[in-house]
Design a protein around this motif. Structure first.
Motif, PDB file in Angstrom:
ATOM      1  N   ALA A 242      25.223 -35.355  28.506  1.00 29.30           N
ATOM      2  CA  ALA A 242      23.880 -34.817  28.265  1.00 29.30           C
ATOM      3  C   ALA A 242      23.062 -35.772  27.415  1.00 29.30           C
ATOM      4  O   ALA A 242      21.840 -35.879  27.587  1.00 29.30           O
ATOM      5  CB  ALA A 242      23.987 -33.452  27.580  1.00 29.30           C
ATOM      6  N   GLN A 253      18.180 -32.070  26.410  1.00 29.54           N
ATOM      7  CA  GLN A 253      19.188 -31.494  27.296  1.00 29.54           C
ATOM      8  C   GLN A 253      20.091 -30.564  26.482  1.00 29.54           C
ATOM      9  O   GLN A 253      20.438 -30.854  25.333  1.00 29.54           O
ATOM     10  CB  GLN A 253      20.037 -32.597  27.947  1.00 29.54           C
ATOM     11  N   ASP A 266      16.307 -28.865  29.317  1.00 32.77           N
ATOM     12  CA  ASP A 266      17.039 -28.717  30.574  1.00 32.77           C
ATOM     13  C   ASP A 266      18.478 -28.292  30.291  1.00 32.77           C
ATOM     14  O   ASP A 266      19.116 -28.807  29.366  1.00 32.77           O
ATOM     15  CB  ASP A 266      17.043 -30.050  31.339  1.00 32.77           C
ATOM     16  N   GLN A 268      22.436 -28.101  31.133  1.00 28.69           N
ATOM     17  CA  GLN A 268      23.440 -28.952  31.746  1.00 28.69           C
ATOM     18  C   GLN A 268      24.817 -28.308  31.589  1.00 28.69           C
ATOM     19  O   GLN A 268      25.011 -27.415  30.741  1.00 28.69           O
ATOM     20  CB  GLN A 268      23.450 -30.347  31.093  1.00 28.69           C
TER      21      GLN A 268
END
Length: 580
Positions: A242, A253, A266, A268
């Motif tokens: 990440a 992330q 985001d 992950q």
């Protein structure tokens, strides 16, 4: 009309009551008054029967033109000496035209009893009518009470609803207050952390400061991954995937086995390096590219969305502080390199030894303004100069180089120190660069035992004579070079016997913010006076280091430091040089 009955049993009492009621009706006593009279007589007869003995009930009715009276008396049949209570009496009005004669001749037989009962029934009927009226009133009041109860119940229902609404509002207020306090806490932390990050111009100190700020309040662990180029950012190495993705995409992330739901982040899969621990990887972005990644693990199971937003903003500010610190170090290195390149290699002169030191500032971008120089004039004299340009950095270093070049050009015609400073003042004033300078110029001539010097806004030179006495050459100096003022800077002279030592220096050596410049000059004179003559004669270069140490060892200096020592050879040293 009078009547008397003797009561010794309940039957006698009932007959007396009935007869009294009949006579009261015959005498025209109103129904209500008659009912009250019969009720009171009944209560009194009950008391008499309870006491026991024989009792006499007397009734007397009188009629007069203005109205009559119906009188009833209850007393013991035979008055005893111990009876102190007066007879019970009651009197009610009767009608004016009442016929009381028939009562005197009536016999106490069944017809009389029936008539009395009938009269009592009439009284009861009237009483029932009154009771019906009272019952109707009671019904009305009961209905009003019912309506009131309904209103009270409705009011209680409204109060309950208002109470629930108030509790809901209170809970909402408490929640809003708690959220406001949390938001205030985040903003306060962000402001304090930003101030701490931007206060440092050392990249390593900024990197060390981030874990100290975030652990344990907002993170359990903090890892700062810095890289210098794009290739290093693309290598995964031992860093989480990440973090590599954050470096490539330039977006935060979140790596975990559950969705983070964090704004602008985001999601992950969990990191293979530590699958059980959520990770938040935030890139350290600059205006051009990413310079690293900040990887955090949550203090609890996960982050609050507002905390994540605050962490992203803090990382952005830390990235700016880190970039500024790196740019500062880069510019500081350039300025220091330029200034050192422009410093003069000291010439060797017969009868005179020179030693110089330059130390850049230990804090801040304060390099670039201090300088020294030494060169010969066509007549064989030696010009020594030390100066300081206001401002710092590359601009000040460039200005210093221009002043150094201009001074050497002006000195070709053999001008005196005062004339040289006057020309430098005009030169700097005409440039209009909003930069000023201070300087001291001293001239040594091998055939003249006199020192000629001039100063322009600079700390005064310090002269140590062979006898160990130290003098501050503080004759009236000129103003700073370049200010909007016309000035002619004067020369000053002082005897220069063999074995004398002149110290030229910049304010960075003697000035401290907490104490000013005068205590520093006094300290310099004391330290210079403590030297043994042999030290200055034989080890001037080492003496320069020993002179700097007591003045600078106890604190960091915020400005450049320049020192130029000029030692005139003593007689013994001159003799050794001649023999050599």
């Amino acid at each position: 009309m009078t009547r008397t009955w003797y009561v010794s049993s309940i039957t006698d009492a009932a007959q007396a009551r009935i007869a009294t009621a009949r006579l009261a009706a015959a005498c025209g006593v109103p129904p209500v008054e008659r009912t009250r009279l019969v009720s009171a007589l009944t209560a009194q007869l009950k008391q008499c029967l309870t006491k026991g003995g024989d009792w006499r009930v007397g009734v007397a009715a009188t009629v007069s033109p203005g109205g009559g009276a119906f009188n009833v008396e209850v007393a013991p049949a035979k008055r005893r000496p111990e009876d102190r209570q007066p007879p019970w009496r009651a009197s009610v009005p009767c009608a004016e035209d009442a016929d009381v004669s028939g009562g005197e001749h009536a016999a106490d037989d069944s017809a009389t009893l029936a008539e009395a009962l009938f009269g009592a029934d009439e009284d009861a009927a009237l009483l029932l009518e009154r009771l019906d009226e009272q019952e109707a009133l009671v019904a009305v009041h009961r209905e009003e009470l019912h309506q009131t109860n309904q209103g009270v119940l409705a009011l209680h229902a409204d109060l309950d609803a208002a109470g629930r609404a108030q509790r809901e509002l209170f809970d909402a207020e408490q929640k809003a207050r708690k959220e406001a306090e949390n938001a205030r806490g985040r903003l306060t932390f962000l402001a304090d952390a930003s101030a701490a990050l931007t206060a440092s111009l050392n990249p390593e100190a900024i990197v060390r400061l981030l874990p100290a700020l975030l652990v344990p309040r907002y993170a359990r662990t903090v890892d700062v991954w810095l890289f210098d180029g794009v290739d290093e950012a693309l290598r995964s190495g031992p860093h989480p995937a990440a973090a590599v993705r954050a470096a490539r995409r330039g977006r935060p992330q979140y790596a975990a086995d559950h969705p983070g739901g964090l704004p602008g982040v985001d999601d992950q899969p969990p990191s293979a390096l530590d699958p059980g621990r959520p990770l938040l990887c935030i890139p350290l972005l600059t205006r051009r590219t990413s310079q690293g990644v900040l990887t955090l693990s949550p203090p609890d199971e996960r982050w609050d969305a507002d905390d994540a937003v605050m962490l992203i903003e803090l990382t952005r500010r830390a990235s700016i502080a880190l970039e500024n610190a790196r740019r500062f170090e880069h510019n500081r290195d350039i300025a220091e390199t330029l200034q050192r390149a422009l410093l003069t290699d000291l010439p060797t002169t017969e009868g005179l030894t020179l030693a110089a030191r330059y130390l850049p500032a230990t804090r801040g971008l304060n390099v670039g303004g201090d300088w020294y120089d030494a060169f010969r004039q066509p007549d064989g004299s030696l010009i020594t100069v030390i100066g300081d340009v206001t401002g710092h950095g590359l601009h000040a270093a460039v200005m210093m180089s221009q002043l150094r070049t201009a001074l050497r050009a002006y000195a070709v015609d053999g001008s005196s120190p005062g004339q040289l400073l006057t020309r430098l003042h005009l030169f700097l004033h005409r440039l209009r660069l909003d930069l000023y300078a201070t300087a001291v110029i001293a001239r040594f001539h091998p055939d003249d035992p006199t020192l000629t010097w001039a100063a322009a806004g600079h700390p005064p030179p310090v002269l140590r004579t062979p006898d160990g006495q130290v003098h501050t050459l503080d004759a009236k100096p000129g103003a700073m070079l370049g200010i909007p003022l016309k000035q002619e800077i004067r020369d000053h002279t002082v005897p220069l016997p063999p074995g004398s030592t002149l110290a030229l220096y910049t304010d960075g050596l003697v000035e401290r913010r907490a104490h000013g410049i005068d205590p520093g000059i006094q300290r310099l004179t004391e330290v210079l006076g403590d030297f043994r003559p042999a030290e200055l004669e034989d080890e001037l270069d080492a003496s320069a280091d020993r002179l700097l140490h007591p003045l600078l060892h106890d604190s960091e200096h915020d400005d450049d430091v320049c020192l130029l020592l000029c030692h005139v050879h003593g007689d013994a040293q001159r003799q050794r040089a001649a023999e050599a």
